[in-house]
Design an enzyme around this catalytic site. Structure first.
Site, PDB file in Angstrom:
ATOM      1  N   SER A  47       0.867  -1.172   0.000  1.00 43.39           N
ATOM      2  CA  SER A  47       0.000   0.000   0.000  1.00 43.39           C
ATOM      3  C   SER A  47       0.899   1.215   0.000  1.00 43.39           C
ATOM      4  CB  SER A  47      -0.894   0.033   1.240  1.00 43.39           C
ATOM      5  OG  SER A  47      -1.564   1.268   1.352  1.00 43.39           O
TER       6      SER A  47
ATOM      7  N   TYR B  89      -3.266  -0.551  10.407  1.00 44.30           N
ATOM      8  CA  TYR B  89      -3.046  -0.701   8.967  1.00 44.30           C
ATOM      9  C   TYR B  89      -1.729  -0.051   8.559  1.00 44.30           C
ATOM     10  CZ  TYR B  89      -4.142  -0.632   3.960  1.00 44.30           C
ATOM     11  OH  TYR B  89      -4.110  -0.804   2.603  1.00 44.30           O
TER      12      TYR B  89
ATOM     13  N   LYS C 159       1.475  -2.182   7.247  1.00 46.48           N
ATOM     14  CA  LYS C 159       1.894  -2.028   5.856  1.00 46.48           C
ATOM     15  C   LYS C 159       3.341  -1.563   5.750  1.00 46.48           C
ATOM     16  CE  LYS C 159      -1.686  -3.621   3.845  1.00 46.48           C
ATOM     17  NZ  LYS C 159      -1.590  -4.864   3.045  1.00 46.48           N
TER      18      LYS C 159
END
Length: 274
Positions: A132, A145, A149
């Site tokens: 991402s 998140y 990531k």
């Protein structure tokens, strides 16, 4: 025998687009996801071999690799695409942190443990991580998140630095906003994720397909991410100040488009946006 690709999180979004693209190019596709029903639809549409299960676990990874080996003789490319978000900050529970780390990071570690020894024996293999832009920058509004990531990118870097001279190519796909369920359910973060152009899952799959010919480590469906990353590295305080200004706007933005459903179980959600 055709080239063989394994795609996790393949039931929808980027994962499904990847399975479809590889199938159109004549590859043998083994697709994994927790959602057996949606995965069956993908298999019917693409001819992929569906392996339903939790691809973040050791057993789930081994089921995918064993199936690919039994049916097609091995794995040429493994796309670690399954991912999950939380939309939580310091209020994220230990369970949410654990799920993010399991699906977004440790799933990649478990897959590499199974695959790398075989690839070293034959002198080639390719490990593609759907990370991402959050793994290069950050993700306001979602601490688990963002952190997981970053860890996913770091693990991919380590794999590349350790094994590239032995024939193993590692690539990290780092999109921003993608037209998928995860973006639709991102609530007030939608405005942030759509500041730049939103791409389709098919466009991400196209970027990955092109990158197979270049072996470039970073695959950036949003080219502007390279500039943002360079700015972050060269001027970290300025970059953080700018991100904080965005956070201040979020603090004064009333919630819109709240999630219509809670995040799915580990391995169920496909990686879709920054």
């Amino acid at each position: 025998m055709p080239d063989v690709v394994v795609v996790t999180g393949a039931a929808r979004g980027i994962g499904r687009a990847l399975a479809e693209r590889f199938a159109r190019e004549g590859w043998a596709v083994v697709a994994g996801d927790l959602d057996a029903t949606a995965l069956g639809d993908v298999a019917e549409a693409t001819g992929a071999v569906a392996v339903a299960g939790d691809t973040s676990t050791d057993a789930g990874v081994r089921a995918l690799v064993d199936t690919a080996t039994a049916r097609f003789g091995g794995v040429d490319v493994f796309v670690a695409n399954a991912g999950v978000g939380t939309l939580a900050g310091l209020d994220a529970s230990d369970e949410q942190w654990q799920q993010a780390l399991e699906v977004n990071v440790l799933a990649h570690v478990r897959a590499a443990r199974v695959l790398v020894p075989h690839w070293l024996e034959r002198g080639r293999g390719r490990f593609v991580v759907t990370a991402s832009a959050a793994g290069l920058l950050t993700m306001l509004g979602d601490a688990p998140y963002s952190v997981s990531k970053h860890a996913a990118v770091a693990f991919a870097e380590w794999l590349s630095a350790t094994y590239r001279h032995r024939g193993i190519v590692v690539q990290a796909v780092c999109p921003q906003g993608v037209q998928t369920r995860m973006l639709e359910e991102s609530g007030p973060l939608q405005a942030l994720l759509t500041r730049d152009a939103v791409v389709t899952p098919d466009e991400v799959a196209d970027a990955v397909w092109r990158a197979l010919r270049t072996d470039a480590f970073y695959v950036l469906p949003h080219p502007e991410v390279a500039g943002y990353s360079a700015q972050r590295a060269a001027h970290p305080d300025e970059w953080l100040a700018g991100m904080n200004r965005l956070q201040q706007r979020l603090d004064h933005t009333p919630p819109v488009n709240p999630p219509v459903s809670p995040p799915g179980p580990a391995g169920h959600r496909d990686q879709e946006s920054a």
